[in-house]
Design a protein around this motif. Structure first.
Motif, PDB file in Angstrom:
ATOM      1  N   GLY A 162       0.814  -1.211   0.000  1.00 35.36           N
ATOM      2  CA  GLY A 162       0.000   0.000   0.000  1.00 35.36           C
ATOM      3  C   GLY A 162       0.847   1.259   0.000  1.00 35.36           C
ATOM      4  N   ARG A 163       1.904   1.264   0.812  1.00 31.36           N
ATOM      5  CA  ARG A 163       2.788   2.434   0.840  1.00 31.36           C
ATOM      6  C   ARG A 163       3.472   2.637  -0.506  1.00 31.36           C
ATOM      7  NH1 ARG A 163       3.318   0.407   6.139  1.00 31.36           N
ATOM      8  NH2 ARG A 163       5.021  -0.999   5.557  1.00 31.36           N
ATOM      9  N   HIS A 164       3.791   1.555  -1.177  1.00 27.11           N
ATOM     10  CA  HIS A 164       4.401   1.668  -2.505  1.00 27.11           C
ATOM     11  C   HIS A 164       3.420   2.243  -3.526  1.00 27.11           C
ATOM     12  CE1 HIS A 164       7.656  -1.611  -1.558  1.00 27.11           C
ATOM     13  NE2 HIS A 164       7.814  -0.485  -0.876  1.00 27.11           N
ATOM     14  N   VAL A 165       2.140   1.889  -3.400  1.00 25.54           N
ATOM     15  CA  VAL A 165       1.126   2.438  -4.313  1.00 25.54           C
ATOM     16  C   VAL A 165       1.057   3.955  -4.175  1.00 25.54           C
ATOM     17  CG1 VAL A 165      -1.358   2.546  -4.782  1.00 25.54           C
ATOM     18  CG2 VAL A 165      -0.258   0.334  -4.425  1.00 25.54           C
ATOM     19  N   TYR A 166       1.051   4.442  -2.938  1.00 23.93           N
ATOM     20  CA  TYR A 166       1.027   5.888  -2.720  1.00 23.93           C
ATOM     21  C   TYR A 166       2.303   6.540  -3.249  1.00 23.93           C
ATOM     22  CZ  TYR A 166      -3.159   5.786   0.229  1.00 23.93           C
ATOM     23  OH  TYR A 166      -4.446   5.659   0.688  1.00 23.93           O
ATOM     24  N   ALA A 167       3.433   5.896  -3.023  1.00 21.19           N
ATOM     25  CA  ALA A 167       4.705   6.452  -3.506  1.00 21.19           C
ATOM     26  C   ALA A 167       4.719   6.531  -5.026  1.00 21.19           C
ATOM     27  CB  ALA A 167       5.868   5.597  -3.007  1.00 21.19           C
ATOM     28  N   LEU A 168       4.190   5.518  -5.675  1.00 18.39           N
ATOM     29  CA  LEU A 168       4.123   5.509  -7.136  1.00 18.39           C
ATOM     30  C   LEU A 168       3.263   6.649  -7.652  1.00 18.39           C
ATOM     31  CD1 LEU A 168       4.687   4.106  -9.860  1.00 18.39           C
ATOM     32  CD2 LEU A 168       2.685   2.654  -9.414  1.00 18.39           C
ATOM     33  N   GLY A 169       2.136   6.898  -6.982  1.00 22.78           N
ATOM     34  CA  GLY A 169       1.263   7.985  -7.410  1.00 22.78           C
ATOM     35  C   GLY A 169       1.858   9.357  -7.179  1.00 22.78           C
ATOM     36  N   ASN A 170       2.628   9.505  -6.104  1.00 22.26           N
ATOM     37  CA  ASN A 170       3.253  10.801  -5.812  1.00 22.26           C
ATOM     38  C   ASN A 170       4.353  11.138  -6.800  1.00 22.26           C
ATOM     39  OD1 ASN A 170       1.955  11.985  -3.507  1.00 22.26           O
ATOM     40  ND2 ASN A 170       2.749  10.290  -2.280  1.00 22.26           N
ATOM     41  N   SER A 171       5.226  10.168  -7.088  1.00 19.63           N
ATOM     42  CA  SER A 171       6.339  10.401  -8.009  1.00 19.63           C
ATOM     43  C   SER A 171       6.899   9.062  -8.475  1.00 19.63           C
ATOM     44  CB  SER A 171       7.439  11.230  -7.346  1.00 19.63           C
ATOM     45  OG  SER A 171       8.562  11.343  -8.206  1.00 19.63           O
ATOM     46  N   PRO A 172       6.570   8.634  -9.683  1.00 22.02           N
ATOM     47  CA  PRO A 172       7.078   7.346 -10.174  1.00 22.02           C
ATOM     48  C   PRO A 172       8.597   7.282 -10.191  1.00 22.02           C
ATOM     49  CG  PRO A 172       5.310   8.164 -11.584  1.00 22.02           C
ATOM     50  CD  PRO A 172       5.649   9.267 -10.645  1.00 22.02           C
ATOM     51  N   GLU A 173       9.254   8.377 -10.567  1.00 20.97           N
ATOM     52  CA  GLU A 173      10.709   8.377 -10.643  1.00 20.97           C
ATOM     53  C   GLU A 173      11.328   8.257  -9.256  1.00 20.97           C
ATOM     54  OE1 GLU A 173      14.450   8.339 -12.353  1.00 20.97           O
ATOM     55  OE2 GLU A 173      12.453   7.984 -13.158  1.00 20.97           O
ATOM     56  N   ALA A 174      10.799   9.015  -8.300  1.00 24.12           N
ATOM     57  CA  ALA A 174      11.304   8.919  -6.934  1.00 24.12           C
ATOM     58  C   ALA A 174      11.068   7.522  -6.368  1.00 24.12           C
ATOM     59  CB  ALA A 174      10.635   9.962  -6.057  1.00 24.12           C
ATOM     60  N   ALA A 175       9.928   6.931  -6.687  1.00 29.66           N
ATOM     61  CA  ALA A 175       9.640   5.573  -6.226  1.00 29.66           C
ATOM     62  C   ALA A 175      10.653   4.585  -6.815  1.00 29.66           C
ATOM     63  CB  ALA A 175       8.220   5.173  -6.608  1.00 29.66           C
ATOM     64  N   ARG A 176      10.968   4.746  -8.095  1.00 30.81           N
ATOM     65  CA  ARG A 176      11.933   3.846  -8.741  1.00 30.81           C
ATOM     66  C   ARG A 176      13.316   4.000  -8.116  1.00 30.81           C
ATOM     67  NH1 ARG A 176      15.774   3.926 -12.407  1.00 30.81           N
ATOM     68  NH2 ARG A 176      15.597   6.181 -12.672  1.00 30.81           N
ATOM     69  N   LEU A 177      13.720   5.236  -7.850  1.00 32.78           N
ATOM     70  CA  LEU A 177      15.041   5.476  -7.266  1.00 32.78           C
ATOM     71  C   LEU A 177      15.134   4.938  -5.850  1.00 32.78           C
ATOM     72  CD1 LEU A 177      15.717   9.104  -8.577  1.00 32.78           C
ATOM     73  CD2 LEU A 177      16.746   6.964  -9.388  1.00 32.78           C
ATOM     74  N   ASN A 178      13.998   4.771  -5.188  1.00 32.89           N
ATOM     75  CA  ASN A 178      13.981   4.215  -3.832  1.00 32.89           C
ATOM     76  C   ASN A 178      13.854   2.695  -3.829  1.00 32.89           C
ATOM     77  OD1 ASN A 178      13.880   6.245  -1.416  1.00 32.89           O
ATOM     78  ND2 ASN A 178      12.786   7.243  -3.097  1.00 32.89           N
ATOM     79  N   GLY A 179      13.995   2.094  -4.991  1.00 30.32           N
ATOM     80  CA  GLY A 179      14.029   0.645  -5.070  1.00 30.32           C
ATOM     81  C   GLY A 179      12.697  -0.032  -5.308  1.00 30.32           C
TER      82      GLY A 179
END
Length: 337
Positions: free
Chosen positions: A208-225
Motif C-alpha cells: 500500500g505504501r508503494h502504491v502511494y509512492a508511485l502515485g506521488n512520483s514514479p521516478e522517486a519511487a523507482r530510485l527508492n528501489g
C-alpha cells in the motif's frame, strides 16, 4: 573597536511551536469533507421523506451501490497511481456474460465459471497495466480502447441475448438474511468486506505504501528501489479481479446476464472516487473515502427518487457534485505547494 550588534531573531523558537490539535488534524483529513457532505445529505433527505430514515431503505441503498462500489475500489487503486480506468464497466459486463452463459449452458460447473470469469477480468486488468507501463501509453487511451474491446466482445459472445435460468450459486449473493427487522443481502457484506480488506492493504502494508509512492512520483519511487513496472501491472490486475467480483455481484442482484449492463458504471465509479476525496493526480486518497463517496451517490439518488425527482435531474446533480469535488481538490493542491 565597536562591537556589531546582532539583529534580533524573528523566527519562532522550537519550544514555542505547537503541535496540531486533534480537531485540526481531523479537519485536515481528506475524508472529513465527504463525511460531512454525507451526513448533511442524510439529514436533508430524512426531513424530506419519512421513508428515508429506515433500516430497510439504508439496506436498499447499500444493495444499489454494491456493484459500483466494488468497481470503485479497483478504480481507487488505479487513480492512486495517477492512472484512470474507463474500461471497468465494460470488463465487468463481459465477465458477467461469460460467467452466466457458461454456467447456464452447462459448459462449466457454476463455481468453475465464476473462477474463469475472475481470471479473465484479471487478464483484462493485467493487459491494461502492461500497455500503460511497458510501451508506455497513457492510461486514458489504453482503457478507452479496452472499453470498446470489452464492449464488443460482450455483444459478440452474448449474441445480444440476455442469459436467464441461472444456477443457484450464481445468485446466492443476492439472497438476504434478517438483521433485526432489516433484510441484508450477502452481496452487501462482500462489498463491505472488500472495502475493509483493501483499506487495510493500503494503510498497513508495504504494498500500500508503494502504491502511494508511485502515485506521488514514479521516478522517486523507482530510485527508492520500488519496482514500479511490476507494481503498476499488479495494481491493474488486482483492479481487474475486483471487476470480476463486481460481475458476480451484478448477476446475483439482477438474476440474469445482461449484455447491456455497466455502460455508465465506469463514470459512476470515478464519481464515487472523486467525491470520496481521492485526487485524480494520484498519491492522495483512501478506500474509506471512496466508500463514503459511493454512499453519497447512493444517498442522493435514493433520496431524490423518494422526493419524486426525475432521474435526469439526479444525473445533473451528480455531475455538479463531481465538478465541485475536483475544484476543491485543485484548490487544496495549490495551497499545499
Amino acid at each position: 573597536m565597536t562591537a556589531t550588534s546582532t539583529p534580533p531573531s524573528t523566527s519562532t523558537p522550537y519550544s514555542e511551536l505547537k503541535a496540531p490539535t486533534p480537531v485540526r488534524r481531523l479537519l485536515t483529513q481528506p475524508t472529513t469533507g465527504p463525511l460531512v457532505a454525507l451526513l448533511l445529505a442524510c439529514a436533508f433527505f430524512s426531513f424530506s421523506s419519512d421513508q428515508f430514515l429506515t433500516g430497510g431503505n439504508f439496506s436498499l441503498i447499500v444493495q444499489q451501490v454494491m456493484v459500483v462500489g466494488t468497481l470503485a475500489i479497483g478504480q481507487t487503486l488505479i487513480i492512486l497511481t495517477a492512472g484512470i480506468d474507463l474500461s471497468c464497466g465494460a470488463v465487468m459486463a463481459f465477465g458477467s456474460i461469460m460467467i452466466a452463459k457458461m454456467a447456464a449452458e452447462g459448459s462449466l460447473p457454476p463455481l468453475a465459471a465464476i473462477a474463469l470469469g475472475l481470471v479473465v477480468c484479471g487478464g483484462f486488468g493485467m493487459l491494461n497495466g502492461a500497455l500503460v507501463q511497458k510501451i508506455p501509453l497513457p492510461p486514458f487511451i489504453v482503457t478507452l480502447g479496452m472499453l470498446n474491446v470489452a464492449f464488443a466482445l460482450t455483444h459478440i459472445y452474448s449474441e445480444e441475448q440476455t442469459v436467464t435460468n441461472l444456477p443457484g450459486p450464481l445468485t446466492a449473493l443476492g439472497q438476504t438474511f434478517p438483521l433485526g427487522k432489516t433484510d441484508i443481502t450477502y452481496g452487501s457484506l462482500v462489498t463491505i468486506a472488500l472495502f475493509l480488506l483493501l483499506a487495510y492493504a493500503l494503510s498497513s502494508t508495504g504494498w500500500g505504501r508503494h502504491v502511494y509512492a508511485l502515485g506521488n512520483s514514479p521516478e522517486a519511487a523507482r530510485l527508492n528501489g520500488i519496482r514500479t513496472s511490476r507494481l503498476t501491472i499488479g495494481v491493474y490486475t488486482v483492479a481487474g479481479i475486483l471487476y470480476g467480483i463486481a460481475a458476480l455481484l451484478l448477476i446475483s442482484r439482477t438474476g440474469v446476464g445482461d449484455p447491456q449492463a455497466g455502460q455508465t458504471d465506469n463514470l459512476d465509479s470515478i464519481t464515487a472516487v472523486v467525491l470520496g476525496g481521492t485526487s485524480l493526480f494520484g498519491g492522495r486518497g483512501s478506500v474509506l473515502g471512496t466508500f463514503i463517496g459511493v454512499l453519497i451517490v447512493g444517498v442522493f439518488r435514493n433520496g431524490l427518487q423518494l422526493m419524486g425527482v426525475a432521474s435526469i435531474y439526479q444525473t445533473l446533480i451528480t455531475g455538479v457534485l463531481v465538478i465541485l469535488a475536483v475544484t476543491v481538490d485543485q484548490i487544496s493542491r495549490k495551497k499545499a505547494r
